[in-house]
Design an enzyme around this catalytic site. Sequence first.
Site, short mmCIF file in Angstrom:
data_model
loop_
_atom_site.label_atom_id
_atom_site.label_comp_id
_atom_site.label_asym_id
_atom_site.label_seq_id
_atom_site.Cartn_x
_atom_site.Cartn_y
_atom_site.Cartn_z
N LYS A 1 23.89 -38.96 -35.19
CA LYS A 1 24.20 -39.85 -34.08
C LYS A 1 23.24 -41.03 -34.14
O LYS A 1 22.05 -40.86 -34.46
CB LYS A 1 24.03 -39.07 -32.77
CG LYS A 1 24.40 -39.78 -31.49
CD LYS A 1 24.25 -38.81 -30.31
CE LYS A 1 24.58 -39.44 -28.98
NZ LYS A 1 24.45 -38.47 -27.86
N SER B 1 28.47 -38.14 -24.97
CA SER B 1 28.27 -39.39 -25.68
C SER B 1 28.27 -39.24 -27.20
O SER B 1 28.35 -40.24 -27.92
CB SER B 1 26.92 -40.00 -25.25
OG SER B 1 25.84 -39.16 -25.62
N SER C 1 26.48 -33.88 -23.68
CA SER C 1 26.93 -34.83 -24.70
C SER C 1 27.11 -34.24 -26.09
O SER C 1 27.57 -34.94 -26.99
CB SER C 1 25.97 -36.02 -24.77
OG SER C 1 26.07 -36.79 -23.60
#
Length: 483
Positions: free
Chosen positions: A76, A151, A175
């Site tokens: 990420k 996210s 997330s």
Amino acid sequence: MHKLTLKQCSELLQQKKTSAVELAQDYLTAIQRDNPALNAYIDTNPDLTLAEARAADERLAKGSGSLLTGVPLAYKDNFCQQGWRASCSSKMLDNFISPYTATVVQNLMNEGMVTLGHTNLDEFAMGSTTESSYYGATRNPWQPEHVSGGSSGGSAAAVAARLAPAALGSDTGGSIRQPASHCGVTGIKPTYGTVSRFGVVAYASSFDQAGPMAQTAEDCALLLNVMAGFDPKDSTSLERDKEDYSRDLAKPLQGMKIGLPREYFGDGLDEEVRRRVQAAIELLRAQGVDFIDIELPHTELCIPAYYVLASAEASTNLSRFDGVRYGHRAADFDGLEEMYAKSRGEAFGEEVKRRIMIGTYVLSHGYYDAYYVKAQKLRRLLVNDFQAAFTRCDAILAPVAPTAAPLAGSIGDDPVKMYLSDIFTLSLNLAGLPGLSAPAGLTANGLPVGVQLIGNHFAEAKILNVAHQMQLHSDWHLKAPSI
């Protein structure tokens, strides 16, 4: 080869049936072909990737490699990695190349794992759909008109589309687990403090926790074995002995007690999700699991408590992005104060600004006691609820989200709807507990649904055991989108 699990990739490399370079090139080819339709990756660098792969092949040839040497994965884009951009999907950090590497990334690089690229996220990890990204939304590989979750939506979509055997995400309020559910992959948020936060760009420091996402619980356990550990660079890192998170994977579930929280199965739960969660319950019941009804009476308070506390911490953490030292700086300004205001106003998106404003408000004089202190008290009540429940059961099973992946644009522009979509995941971050999302099949219209397994502090091996046994007795985790 790019459709293999992490363990299968490892076995091919160990048996010398492929090389790290061949494996990396296969994934890079798939990324080049499929990523434009998904926007899962926002930063790739084939030269860096293949250089890491060649180094891994040298280690394997010398016999000095480990189980994970040469296996590719993605990060990420809020994980710092030297030489790679760490943008947090924000205009603020669009030009920021990290000069150092996060501890958790370094741990995996030390094993010889190969970086495929960095994945998309909601800006500064603030969101539940990956629609607030400066680089555009990530699409769900199953049905592109739906969101991938957030996210860590880019990481989940990359694994689901078989553009990486595994990826790292961060979980502040769900997330990792929520996008894993929406994309049909496995993802685990460890106990707070188990994995170092050093080098993971902070959103809310008392909530953030890094974790792995992969096709299987076994793959997650193998990654967690390397990721976890004490880090003196992180003041919230827990000083504990290393453990093998795969040690209990094969353990039978006969006699295990799993709690079903009444508050998670109410009227707001979509019937399709309810059916898939019930299917997981029946599968585990057939393996000898005893289910008991439990209560977590303060569940409805988790949303206000979380958004007060997390926004307060975000307000503090994001104050460092001021246009002075790094990141975006406005082109025209008159004086220092205007430079701050213009730089932040131009570079932060609407959701980030909203949370900064909320956080600043609740920390301001006259409101601190009314909001921030009260939210901390609510946090303690939620912790107590879980501790009372764990006196009666070994683990807890619940939905991950009230619905399957929503249509793009249906909740991203409505903050209240977006916040409510996290109701089943937020409480674990407030309590610092480990939680895992495992695939539980598809809805009638072909969207994945995950089931959430919750453990007491440091019970990662236990919930990984439950998930692994589910996956031994079902094929839900093997289903893949047609992309």
